[in-house]
Design a protein around this motif. Structure first.
Motif, PDB file in Angstrom:
ATOM      1  N   ASP A   7       0.790  -1.230   0.000  1.00  0.00           N
ATOM      2  CA  ASP A   7       0.000   0.000   0.000  1.00  0.00           C
ATOM      3  C   ASP A   7       0.820   1.276   0.000  1.00  0.00           C
ATOM      4  N   ASN A   8       1.814   1.315  -0.872  1.00  0.00           N
ATOM      5  CA  ASN A   8       2.647   2.511  -0.966  1.00  0.00           C
ATOM      6  C   ASN A   8       1.823   3.739  -1.349  1.00  0.00           C
ATOM      7  N   ALA A   9       0.834   3.523  -2.237  1.00  0.00           N
ATOM      8  CA  ALA A   9       0.050   4.665  -2.724  1.00  0.00           C
ATOM      9  C   ALA A   9      -0.638   5.361  -1.560  1.00  0.00           C
ATOM     10  N   LYS A  17       1.581  12.266   5.440  1.00  0.00           N
ATOM     11  CA  LYS A  17       1.922  11.275   6.467  1.00  0.00           C
ATOM     12  C   LYS A  17       3.427  11.252   6.716  1.00  0.00           C
ATOM     13  N   LEU A  18       4.175  11.336   5.610  1.00  0.00           N
ATOM     14  CA  LEU A  18       5.633  11.377   5.751  1.00  0.00           C
ATOM     15  C   LEU A  18       6.033  12.615   6.558  1.00  0.00           C
ATOM     16  N   ALA A  19       5.300  13.718   6.351  1.00  0.00           N
ATOM     17  CA  ALA A  19       5.618  14.968   7.053  1.00  0.00           C
ATOM     18  C   ALA A  19       5.445  14.810   8.561  1.00  0.00           C
ATOM     19  N   TRP A  35      20.676  15.446  10.117  1.00  0.00           N
ATOM     20  CA  TRP A  35      20.777  14.216   9.327  1.00  0.00           C
ATOM     21  C   TRP A  35      21.106  14.487   7.857  1.00  0.00           C
ATOM     22  N   PHE A  36      20.345  15.353   7.211  1.00  0.00           N
ATOM     23  CA  PHE A  36      20.560  15.557   5.773  1.00  0.00           C
ATOM     24  C   PHE A  36      21.947  16.153   5.476  1.00  0.00           C
ATOM     25  N   PRO A  37      22.354  17.244   6.159  1.00  0.00           N
ATOM     26  CA  PRO A  37      23.716  17.755   5.886  1.00  0.00           C
ATOM     27  C   PRO A  37      24.797  16.735   6.235  1.00  0.00           C
ATOM     28  N   ASP A  53      18.427   9.428  -7.764  1.00  0.00           N
ATOM     29  CA  ASP A  53      17.917   9.456  -6.391  1.00  0.00           C
ATOM     30  C   ASP A  53      16.619   8.655  -6.411  1.00  0.00           C
ATOM     31  N   THR A  54      16.701   7.385  -5.955  1.00  0.00           N
ATOM     32  CA  THR A  54      15.559   6.474  -6.092  1.00  0.00           C
ATOM     33  C   THR A  54      14.783   6.385  -4.777  1.00  0.00           C
ATOM     34  N   GLY A  55      13.455   6.358  -4.878  1.00  0.00           N
ATOM     35  CA  GLY A  55      12.627   6.470  -3.673  1.00  0.00           C
ATOM     36  C   GLY A  55      12.834   7.845  -3.073  1.00  0.00           C
ATOM     37  N   CYS A  56      12.868   8.842  -3.967  1.00  0.00           N
ATOM     38  CA  CYS A  56      13.291  10.201  -3.573  1.00  0.00           C
ATOM     39  C   CYS A  56      12.342  10.855  -2.575  1.00  0.00           C
ATOM     40  N   GLY A  57      11.063  10.445  -2.560  1.00  0.00           N
ATOM     41  CA  GLY A  57      10.103  11.130  -1.693  1.00  0.00           C
ATOM     42  C   GLY A  57      10.008  12.599  -2.099  1.00  0.00           C
ATOM     43  N   PRO A  58       9.599  13.473  -1.186  1.00  0.00           N
ATOM     44  CA  PRO A  58       9.423  14.893  -1.544  1.00  0.00           C
ATOM     45  C   PRO A  58      10.743  15.639  -1.643  1.00  0.00           C
ATOM     46  N   ARG A  59      11.801  15.024  -1.317  1.00  0.00           N
ATOM     47  CA  ARG A  59      13.172  15.487  -1.458  1.00  0.00           C
ATOM     48  C   ARG A  59      13.538  16.776  -0.744  1.00  0.00           C
ATOM     49  N   TRP A  60      13.298  16.727   0.525  1.00  0.00           N
ATOM     50  CA  TRP A  60      13.790  17.793   1.380  1.00  0.00           C
ATOM     51  C   TRP A  60      15.316  17.705   1.500  1.00  0.00           C
ATOM     52  N   ALA A  78      13.542   9.759  -8.847  1.00  0.00           N
ATOM     53  CA  ALA A  78      12.648   8.654  -9.194  1.00  0.00           C
ATOM     54  C   ALA A  78      11.920   8.157  -7.951  1.00  0.00           C
ATOM     55  N   ASP A  79      10.655   7.803  -8.116  1.00  0.00           N
ATOM     56  CA  ASP A  79       9.874   7.277  -6.998  1.00  0.00           C
ATOM     57  C   ASP A  79       8.719   6.466  -7.574  1.00  0.00           C
ATOM     58  N   LEU A  80       8.247   5.518  -6.765  1.00  0.00           N
ATOM     59  CA  LEU A  80       7.078   4.738  -7.170  1.00  0.00           C
ATOM     60  C   LEU A  80       5.840   5.629  -7.259  1.00  0.00           C
ATOM     61  N   SER A  81       5.808   6.652  -6.418  1.00  0.00           N
ATOM     62  CA  SER A  81       4.641   7.536  -6.359  1.00  0.00           C
ATOM     63  C   SER A  81       4.827   8.755  -7.274  1.00  0.00           C
ATOM     64  N   PRO A  82       3.932   8.933  -8.268  1.00  0.00           N
ATOM     65  CA  PRO A  82       4.048  10.100  -9.160  1.00  0.00           C
ATOM     66  C   PRO A  82       3.940  11.414  -8.390  1.00  0.00           C
ATOM     67  N   ALA A 105       9.206   5.464 -11.146  1.00  0.00           N
ATOM     68  CA  ALA A 105       9.980   4.236 -11.372  1.00  0.00           C
ATOM     69  C   ALA A 105       9.963   3.354 -10.134  1.00  0.00           C
ATOM     70  N   ASN A 106       9.900   2.045 -10.381  1.00  0.00           N
ATOM     71  CA  ASN A 106       9.988   1.062  -9.306  1.00  0.00           C
ATOM     72  C   ASN A 106      11.446   0.645  -9.169  1.00  0.00           C
ATOM     73  N   ALA A 107      11.980   0.735  -7.951  1.00  0.00           N
ATOM     74  CA  ALA A 107      13.393   0.396  -7.733  1.00  0.00           C
ATOM     75  C   ALA A 107      13.687  -1.075  -8.028  1.00  0.00           C
ATOM     76  N   HIS A 124      16.392   5.616   3.002  1.00  0.00           N
ATOM     77  CA  HIS A 124      15.201   5.187   3.745  1.00  0.00           C
ATOM     78  C   HIS A 124      14.085   4.717   2.810  1.00  0.00           C
ATOM     79  N   MET A 125      14.422   3.861   1.868  1.00  0.00           N
ATOM     80  CA  MET A 125      13.395   3.359   0.968  1.00  0.00           C
ATOM     81  C   MET A 125      13.471   1.846   0.741  1.00  0.00           C
ATOM     82  N   LEU A 126      14.634   1.227   0.984  1.00  0.00           N
ATOM     83  CA  LEU A 126      14.735  -0.196   0.631  1.00  0.00           C
ATOM     84  C   LEU A 126      13.861  -1.083   1.523  1.00  0.00           C
TER      85      LEU A 126
HETATM   86  C1  LIG Z   1      10.369   6.913   3.809  1.00  0.00           C
HETATM   87  S1  LIG Z   1      10.195   7.617   2.210  1.00  0.00           S
HETATM   88  C2  LIG Z   1      11.875   8.219   1.974  1.00  0.00           C
HETATM   89  C3  LIG Z   1      11.935   9.415   1.100  1.00  0.00           C
HETATM   90  C4  LIG Z   1      13.348  10.010   0.904  1.00  0.00           C
HETATM   91  N1  LIG Z   1      14.241   9.089   0.224  1.00  0.00           N
HETATM   92  C5  LIG Z   1      13.969  10.467   2.204  1.00  0.00           C
HETATM   93  O1  LIG Z   1      15.006   9.947   2.606  1.00  0.00           O
HETATM   94  O2  LIG Z   1      13.413  11.393   2.813  1.00  0.00           O
HETATM   95  C6  LIG Z   1      10.159   6.206   1.125  1.00  0.00           C
HETATM   96  C7  LIG Z   1       9.911   6.537  -0.337  1.00  0.00           C
HETATM   97  O3  LIG Z   1      10.129   5.355  -1.110  1.00  0.00           O
HETATM   98  C8  LIG Z   1       9.144   5.282  -2.127  1.00  0.00           C
HETATM   99  N2  LIG Z   1       9.046   3.863  -2.569  1.00  0.00           N
HETATM  100  C9  LIG Z   1       8.430   2.837  -1.937  1.00  0.00           C
HETATM  101  N3  LIG Z   1       8.599   1.704  -2.642  1.00  0.00           N
HETATM  102  C10 LIG Z   1       9.322   2.021  -3.738  1.00  0.00           C
HETATM  103  C11 LIG Z   1       9.792   1.276  -4.856  1.00  0.00           C
HETATM  104  N4  LIG Z   1       9.574  -0.031  -4.973  1.00  0.00           N
HETATM  105  N5  LIG Z   1      10.483   1.933  -5.812  1.00  0.00           N
HETATM  106  C12 LIG Z   1      10.717   3.267  -5.711  1.00  0.00           C
HETATM  107  N6  LIG Z   1      10.287   4.021  -4.676  1.00  0.00           N
HETATM  108  C13 LIG Z   1       9.598   3.408  -3.700  1.00  0.00           C
HETATM  109  C14 LIG Z   1       7.898   5.847  -1.474  1.00  0.00           C
HETATM  110  O4  LIG Z   1       6.938   6.262  -2.432  1.00  0.00           O
HETATM  111  C15 LIG Z   1       8.477   6.990  -0.647  1.00  0.00           C
HETATM  112  O5  LIG Z   1       8.529   8.194  -1.376  1.00  0.00           O
END
Ligand SMILES: C[S@@+](CC[C@H](N)C(=O)[O-])C[C@H]1O[C@@H](n2cnc3c(N)ncnc32)[C@H](O)[C@@H]1O
Length: 265
Positions: A7-9, A17-19, A35-37, A53-60, A78-82, A105-107, A124-126
């Protein structure tokens, strides 16, 4: 509890929710460097690098660490969520990159050519990827020889004092992200794929003063986001007790790490 890959969507269709989870970190972290710096300073990026940058999220991340990475990078977000891709591109296109592109994109099946990136970043995406070994193999495939993969994740003792509160939902008293893809798994899978891995631990903790922020964070993901009224009342009681024991403060140790592997030429 439900799988973190399910249920990633629902979890990431927008950043609300991430916020809630990010807020607890940004508002209460006690650390010499955020953390980020801290991550950005350790990435061996060079001007002209092509970065995925895969699973980039909102990219703060990039916005919070300007000046800690070289200008002149070509960034592919790139992220699974458009929705996440859209927000990340909007945020990053005003930053000092040579170019910024977004791609849904799906990782597990990256839509990129072999050997096409100097760096792949998977923060924080794997733990959301159903087969993280497959994700890491994909990241290895798209890296040029000499390129590097940077992965971040949580350890099993990360924020234990907060996760102990989720036992009211019947959850384990530990970080579910670490159970899915923790330090040992990151080390083993990256070493197995690349033949090398280095690890660094970000020294930090949380000093939380508002119980409501704990409630919002713990109800921003399953099962807290769908908990019954009775369970939510139990959670509020457990949070109140924890703050009472700490005289109005919840001190929480963090265990968050950065793993880097290099693709040997
Ligand atoms: C916890 S957030 C991390 C966001 C960002 N990388 C960070 O460090 O703040 C996880 C992100 O991974 C994405 N995600 C989940 N499964 C994924 C997949 N199979 N391929 C690519 N992105 C995926 C989610 O949509 C979400 O944006």
């Amino acid at each position: 509890m439900p799988s973190l890959s399910a249920d990633n969507a629902k979890q990431y269709s927008d950043n609300q929710k991430l916020a809630a989870r990010a807020r607890i970190n940004s508002k209460y972290t006690v650390a010499e460097i955020g953390w980020f710096p801290w991550v950005a300073k350790q990435l061996p990026l060079q001007a002209g690098h092509r970065v995925l940058d895969t699973g980039c999220g909102p990219r703060w991340f990039w916005a919070a660490s300007v000046g800690k990475w070289p200008e002149g990078l070509d960034l592919i977000l790139a992220d699974l969520s458009p929705g996440m891709v859209h927000e990340a591109v909007e945020r990053c296109r005003v930053l000092p990159f040579r170019s910024v592109q977004g791609q849904q994109a799906n990782a597990s099946a990256l839509p990129f050519e072999d050997r096409s990136f100097d760096a792949v970043i998977a923060m924080h995406m794997l733990y959301h990827v159903p087969d993280p070994a497959k994700g890491i193999a994909e990241m290895f495939r798209v890296l040029k020889p000499g390129g590097f993969l940077a992965v971040t994740t949580n350890g099993a003792d990360n924020m234990r004092k907060m996760y102990e509160l989720t036992t009211v939902f019947g959850c384990a008293p530990s970080d579910p992200a670490a159970a899915a893809f923790g330090f040992d798994t990151a080390q083993r899978l990256m070493q197995g794929q690349f033949g090398n891995v280095s690890m660094a631990l970000h020294p930090a903790g949380l000093r939380i003063t508002d119980p409501e922020d704990v409630f919002l964070a713990l109800t921003s993901y399953p099962p807290g986001d769908e908990a019954s009224e009775a369970h939510l009342a139990d959670l509020r009681r457990a949070i109140a007790e924890a703050f009472e024991q700490g005289n109005g403060i919840l001190e929480v140790e963090k265990q968050v790490g950065l793993f880097i592997s290099r693709k040997i030429a």
